[in-house]
Design an enzyme around this catalytic site. Structure first.
Site, PDB file in Angstrom:
ATOM      1  N   LYS A 175      36.247  24.987   0.228  1.00  0.00           N
ATOM      2  CA  LYS A 175      34.939  25.339   0.795  1.00  0.00           C
ATOM      3  C   LYS A 175      35.049  26.759   1.362  1.00  0.00           C
ATOM      4  CE  LYS A 175      31.974  25.758   4.214  1.00  0.00           C
ATOM      5  NZ  LYS A 175      31.695  27.069   3.711  1.00  0.00           N
ATOM      6  N   CYS A 284      41.948  39.199  11.216  1.00  0.00           N
ATOM      7  CA  CYS A 284      42.507  38.427  12.326  1.00  0.00           C
ATOM      8  C   CYS A 284      43.687  39.169  12.937  1.00  0.00           C
ATOM      9  CB  CYS A 284      42.938  37.050  11.852  1.00  0.00           C
ATOM     10  SG  CYS A 284      44.020  37.143  10.429  1.00  0.00           S
ATOM     11  N   GLU A 385      38.023  38.094  21.334  1.00  0.00           N
ATOM     12  CA  GLU A 385      38.070  38.684  19.994  1.00  0.00           C
ATOM     13  C   GLU A 385      36.697  39.267  19.661  1.00  0.00           C
ATOM     14  OE1 GLU A 385      38.247  36.112  16.484  1.00  0.00           O
ATOM     15  OE2 GLU A 385      39.899  37.341  15.751  1.00  0.00           O
TER      16      GLU A 385
END
Ligand code: NAD
Length: 484
Positions: A175, A284, A385
């Protein structure tokens, strides 16, 4: 007319159950629809999990070298269409064409690497206490697994999950992120064309909030490997724990570069800019804090601000672009909101800090490379973040304070130190709480043959990539074999 793409379930390409579709847009020119994809829901997810379960016995019986051959063939097919996939990646995600080509090439390497892993030993033989017993431990697949991936590395991340999952005999429901389905489609297409049997890999493009939970709840799914935000990851972990199935989470980061007093400042700026601004800060492992020893702070911040403000921002397809747009309107809003937060918290804006305007910029989600100075560890821009081209400069008295500041977040994905002092580099390697450590290179970057993942809130479960992937995608069966 833009091309309409389909999902792959049980070896058949088809639309979403209700026929719903969703446009895949170019973040550099938001009116441009790159492709149209199915917007799958729960029903499609359930069908895909069933198809993966049906295909499992046959795939588990397929000899490992044969599985490896299919991965090798897929690598060759992906390499043949490298330019087309790279262009699709730039058009749907925004990163520059050079970065996209690098990412597709990495996908090719990952497929080749796991084709090789399919020829490696699958267990260990032990000496038994009984003279007649043949005692061994064999690695066997988990059965059908769900792989849920983000938009920021839409070729590399699906590949580094799909390739080991398949090599070790699992069947898969992939997915991918709704924002970047075209690249995941190419991966599924090359694997399909390379000869994967029906149902071994199923591709379900659809809404995360529908497809994700339906997969995790399906009794056919025996493990979930997820990369994405901490918010979604922690919910998924609770659902997997409830069902008692294995899970692996790769999530956010707040990665520091530490610049020590003896650093070559040009090198320090180069490392910081590449880590913070390439891929528009949407990695990331992107650099989002730079912690600088007081003695060199003045010289460093001037050079950093000058370099950041000189970067060419624009459409990633243009050859001279260094930094493309943010991926979506939501991403742009989040980044601009954080910039306001930083200003209100009293951080000093050295450069950037706003949306870029005029000519091509009005068409897409372009934010200027942004540098904040005077950032304190209690500020939100030092802790949360941001996932954009924003870097926070923080001051440290000495090495010990620099490492303490670097470790002072909930995350621990990657970190870098810039120094000429080997002794301090070694201390940094020992004392930093991060799963990936760089010395004199940027915080981002990952080679396929080594483990990838973080400490603390950045990751949960075993590492991805390299041999570490085997830990997640297999389980161990210990066998005591005695003569009749
Ligand atoms: P996201 O969590 O919003 O989405 C990730 C995936 O989860 C998507 O496919 C999405 O559709 C799906 N999803 C959404 N809701 C779901 C639900 N309720 N149940 C199951 N699945 C659901 O993350 P994103 O915005 O796509 O990616 C950005 C994030 O990913 C950042 O936090 C970044 O740091 C992280 N990331 C981590 C790594 C790593 O290896 N540590 C690598 C890349 C990105």
């Amino acid at each position: 007319m833009e091309r309409q793409y389909l999902n792959l379930i049980g070896g058949k390409w088809g639309p979403a159950a209700g026929g719903a579709t969703s446009p895949d847009r170019n973040p550099a020119r938001r009116d441009e629809v790159v492709a149209v994809f199915p917007s799958a829901g729960k029903e499609d997810a359930i069908r895909a999990a069933e198809a993966a379960a049906e295909a499992f016995p046959g795939w588990a019986r397929t000899p490992m070298p044969k599985r490896g051959e299919i991965l090798l063939k897929a690598a060759a097919l992906l390499e043949q269409r490298l330019d087309a996939v790279a262009e699709a990646l730039t058009c749907e995600e925004g990163k520059t064409l050079a970065e996209s080509k690098g990412e597709v090439a990495r996908g090719v390497s990952l497929l080749r690497y796991y084709a090789g892993e399919a020829l490696q030993p699958t267990g260990e033989v032990y000496g038994s206490a009984s003279p007649s017993t043949f005692l061994f431990a064999e690695r066997v697949p988990l059965r059908p697994v769900a792989l849920i991936t983000p938009w920021n590395f839409p070729v590399a991340i699906p590949t580094w999950k799909v390739a080991p999952a398949l090599a070790f005999g699992n069947t898969v429901v992939l997915k991918p992120a709704e924002l970047t389905p075209l690249t995941a489609w190419h991966l599924a297409d090359v694997l399909d064309k390379a000869g994967l049997p029906p149902g071994v890999l199923n591709l379900v493009v659809g809404r995360g909030s529908q497809v994700g939970p339906a997969l995790v709840e399906s009794s056919h799914i025996k493990a979930v490997s997820f990369t994405g935000s901490n918010t979604v990851g922690s919910k998924l972990a609770a659902q997997c724990a409830e069902r008692g199935i294995k899970f692996q989470l790769e999530m956010g980061g707040k990665n520091p570069v530490v610049v020590l007093g003896d650093a070559d400042l040009d090198k320090a700026v180069e490392v910081t800019i590449a880590g913070a601004m390439l891929s528009t800060g949407q990695k990331c492992t992107a650099t989002s804090r730079v912690i600088v020893q007081r003695d060199v702070l003045d010289g460093f911040r001037q050079r950093l601000a000058a370099k950041a403000s000189s970067l060419k921002v624009g459409d990633g397809l243009k050859a001279d672009t260094y930094m493309g747009p943010l991926v979506s309107a939501d991403a742009e809003k989040t980044v601009l909101d954080y910039i306001e937060v930083g200003k209100h918290e009293g951080a000093r804006l050295l450069t950037g800090g706003s949306k870029l305007q005029g000519s091509e910029y009005d068409q897409g989600y372009f934010v200027a490379p942004t540098v904040f100075d005077g950032v304190r560890p209690d500020m939100r821009i030092a802790q949360e973040e941001i996932f954009g081209p924003v870097v926070a400069v923080m001051e440290a008295r000495d090495f010990d304070q620099a490492v303490a500041l670097a470790n002072d977040t909930r995350f621990g994905l990657s970190a870098s130190v810039v120094t000429r002092d080997l002794g301090l580099a070694l201390r940094f390697i020992r004392e930093i709480d991060a799963g990936i450590v760089h010395v004199n290179s940027q915080t981002a970057g990952a080679e396929p043959q080594v483990p990838f993942g973080g400490f603390k809130g950045s990751s949960s479960g075993t590492r991805e990539q390299g041999k570490a992937a085997r830990e997640f995608f297999t389980q161990i069966k210990t066998v005591y074999l005695d003569p009749p």
